[in-house]
Design a protein around this motif. Structure first.
Motif, PDB file in Angstrom:
ATOM      1  N   THR A   1       0.995  -1.267   0.120  1.00  0.00           N
ATOM      2  CA  THR A   1      -0.156   0.117  -0.042  1.00  0.00           C
ATOM      3  C   THR A   1       0.885   1.142  -0.070  1.00  0.00           C
ATOM      4  N   GLY A   2       1.955   0.968   0.429  1.00  0.00           N
ATOM      5  CA  GLY A   2       3.063   2.206   0.388  1.00  0.00           C
ATOM      6  C   GLY A   2       2.748   3.093   1.679  1.00  0.00           C
ATOM      7  N   LYS A   3       2.036   2.702   2.638  1.00  0.00           N
ATOM      8  CA  LYS A   3       1.662   3.313   3.743  1.00  0.00           C
ATOM      9  C   LYS A   3       2.617   3.172   5.034  1.00  0.00           C
ATOM     10  N   VAL A   4       3.080   4.304   5.568  1.00  0.00           N
ATOM     11  CA  VAL A   4       3.840   4.146   6.782  1.00  0.00           C
ATOM     12  C   VAL A   4       2.969   3.947   8.013  1.00  0.00           C
ATOM     13  N   GLN A   5       3.266   2.651   8.251  1.00  0.00           N
ATOM     14  CA  GLN A   5       2.071   1.989   9.648  1.00  0.00           C
ATOM     15  C   GLN A   5       2.842   2.486  10.924  1.00  0.00           C
ATOM     16  N   GLU A   6       4.383   2.707  11.117  1.00  0.00           N
ATOM     17  CA  GLU A   6       4.748   2.866  12.344  1.00  0.00           C
ATOM     18  C   GLU A   6       6.155   3.633  11.994  1.00  0.00           C
ATOM     19  N   LEU A   7       6.385   4.651  13.100  1.00  0.00           N
ATOM     20  CA  LEU A   7       7.679   5.113  13.188  1.00  0.00           C
ATOM     21  C   LEU A   7       8.381   4.708  14.587  1.00  0.00           C
ATOM     22  N   ASN A   8       9.566   4.123  14.539  1.00  0.00           N
ATOM     23  CA  ASN A   8      10.247   3.581  15.796  1.00  0.00           C
ATOM     24  C   ASN A   8      11.410   4.580  15.917  1.00  0.00           C
ATOM     25  N   TYR A   9      11.603   5.115  16.900  1.00  0.00           N
ATOM     26  CA  TYR A   9      12.922   5.899  17.433  1.00  0.00           C
ATOM     27  C   TYR A   9      13.808   5.325  18.434  1.00  0.00           C
ATOM     28  N   GLY A  10      14.631   4.259  17.965  1.00  0.00           N
ATOM     29  CA  GLY A  10      15.432   3.484  18.749  1.00  0.00           C
ATOM     30  C   GLY A  10      15.289   2.381  18.515  1.00  0.00           C
ATOM     31  N   MET A  11      15.231   1.321  19.472  1.00  0.00           N
ATOM     32  CA  MET A  11      15.419  -0.134  19.338  1.00  0.00           C
ATOM     33  C   MET A  11      14.113  -0.605  19.423  1.00  0.00           C
ATOM     34  N   ASN A  12      13.737  -1.571  18.423  1.00  0.00           N
ATOM     35  CA  ASN A  12      12.418  -2.509  18.362  1.00  0.00           C
ATOM     36  C   ASN A  12      12.662  -3.835  19.057  1.00  0.00           C
ATOM     37  N   PHE A  13      11.873  -4.676  18.986  1.00  0.00           N
ATOM     38  CA  PHE A  13      11.723  -5.888  19.876  1.00  0.00           C
ATOM     39  C   PHE A  13      12.943  -6.709  18.942  1.00  0.00           C
ATOM     40  N   ILE A  14      12.694  -6.763  17.390  1.00  0.00           N
ATOM     41  CA  ILE A  14      13.847  -7.672  16.801  1.00  0.00           C
ATOM     42  C   ILE A  14      15.179  -7.293  17.177  1.00  0.00           C
ATOM     43  N   THR A  15      15.491  -5.862  16.983  1.00  0.00           N
ATOM     44  CA  THR A  15      16.949  -5.705  17.371  1.00  0.00           C
ATOM     45  C   THR A  15      17.130  -5.591  18.697  1.00  0.00           C
ATOM     46  N   PHE A  16      16.279  -5.622  19.451  1.00  0.00           N
ATOM     47  CA  PHE A  16      16.689  -5.732  21.019  1.00  0.00           C
ATOM     48  C   PHE A  16      16.935  -7.257  21.151  1.00  0.00           C
ATOM     49  N   MET A  17      16.040  -8.313  20.654  1.00  0.00           N
ATOM     50  CA  MET A  17      16.592  -9.805  20.870  1.00  0.00           C
ATOM     51  C   MET A  17      17.900 -10.083  20.318  1.00  0.00           C
TER      52      MET A  17
END
Length: 383
Positions: free
Chosen positions: A109-125
């Motif tokens: 769809t080309g829609k931005v569904q979320e903006l993360n500033y910092g560490m998300n769950f994937i990068t954290f694990m």
């Protein structure tokens, strides 16, 4: 003499795991979760799902970047990561106020569904499993050494375990689990059975872990073992102080890369960081055991010329290992089904670390209680 040898191997098998049990157990558990980190993100975060009810075609990466810049006007996009088809693409960017941001963009769809500033769950694990969140100093992290060093203990545990467990191969055809002979016997049977059935997995984890340890040493000593192309010369780019947009867009670069390397399936796209930099389009190809960064095409943004093509055929020995280690370590070689297998055996390995500690602890306590108590007289204490 045989009993002495058996006792030595048993003691070595126990002491290898006991001093660092907590770290080893943490590495096993976090690694097991990291295998399914993408799937767990999909399950728990609707914004990470690439839903496509209208069966729309994939949008080009330049449109996804444009969508991010529409949401964050001052975003400087550095790279685009293509995940599994059911996950959104991750657009990595930075701003004046945020040095690191990840935009979840639906590639249909080309829609931005979320903006993360910092560490998300994937990068954290992945970070927790890879280096226990220890900070990186220059080109090394103490945590990375601790985690990769576990490979040595795992390999020693595997070898000593097979030495002390005689006729271990019978567990493949005649598995034995005694439920009615006490807790200690049950734990021992489960530990042995899981260990025998996990021999291949332990070997894969040990060997890939040893590679990560060697890789850490190479990084620490600034020894390059990976391919890095030459940047453009000053004569090939506009003069200093001139702000110009390269005539070849990312969309052009993707078309050129696909024409140059038809088997390339782009999974990681790096934008030029400066005027003398290149488009770097990396992905997977027709080699199953290589990761999604093994095939790379470098495109000049000013002329559209392909300056370099790098595939497994051009790799050195160490570079080959670096590109096959991750798929073997995380079980991504066959998609979701191999991930399931790695996840299940990761649970077994985590359980083995716990039962092994419990068995060793119970034996140690029993031995301590069985030691005779020596009485001392007052004169002996004062002497």
């Amino acid at each position: 003499m045989f009993k002495l040898k058996q006792r030595f191997w048993f003691l070595l098998h126990g002491w290898v795991g006991l001093p660092v049990w907590l770290i080893f157990c943490a590495v096993c558990v976090t690694g097991t979760i990291a295998v399914f980190s993408h799937e767990l993100t999909w399950l728990t975060n609707p914004n990470a799902r690439a839903e496509n009810p209208q069966n729309l075609p994939l949008k080009p990466a330049n449109e996804l970047i444009a969508a991010v810049k529409a949401e964050v006007p001052d975003a400087e996009v550095g790279s685009v990561m293509v995940m599994e088809p059911y996950l959104v693409n991750a657009v990595i960017f930075s701003t004046a106020k945020a040095p690191f941001g990840i935009a979840y963009v639906n590639q249909y769809t080309g829609k931005v569904q979320e903006l993360n500033y910092g560490m998300n769950f994937i990068t954290f694990m992945r970070s927790l499993h890879g280096w226990l969140l220890f900070p990186w100093q220059s080109s090394y992290s103490v945590g990375y050494y601790l985690v990769s060093g576990m490979a040595i203990l795992m390999l020693v545990s595997l070898i000593t375990g097979l030495v002390i467990y005689k006729n271990f191969w019978k567990s493949f055809t005649q598995p034995k689990v005694r439920f009615h002979q006490g807790r200690k016997t049950l734990l021992t049977d489960l530990h042995r059975l899981a260990g025998v059935w996990s021999i291949w997995f332990l070997l894969v984890m040990s060997l890939t872990g040893l590679w990560y340890l060697l890789q850490a040493i190479l990084w620490h000593n600034d020894i390059e073992f990976y391919h890095e192309p030459n940047i453009l010369t000053a004569a090939e780019v506009p003069g200093a102080g001139q702000k110009q947009i390269p005539p070849y867009s990312l969309e052009d670069a993707l078309i050129i890369a696909k024409q140059t390397l038809p088997e390339l399936q782009p999974a990681y796209i790096m934008m030029p960081e400066h005027n003398r930099d290149l488009y770097r389009i990396s992905g997977s190809g027709d080699s199953v055991f290589f990761d999604q960064y093994s095939y790379t095409v470098f495109v000049n943004p000013w002329t559209g010329a392909v300056t370099d093509v790098h595939t497994p055929a051009q790799m050195s020995g160490l570079e080959v290992i670096s590109h096959i280690a991750d798929p073997l370590h995380y079980g991504t070689i066959g998609g979701i089904w191999t991930k399931v297998i790695w996840f299940l055996f990761g649970l077994l390995l985590s359980g083995m670390s716990i039962t092994g500690f419990m068995i060793w602890g119970s034996r140690t306590i029993k031995a301590a209680r069985a030691e005779p108590v020596t009485s001392y007289t007052t004169s002996e204490v004062n002497s």
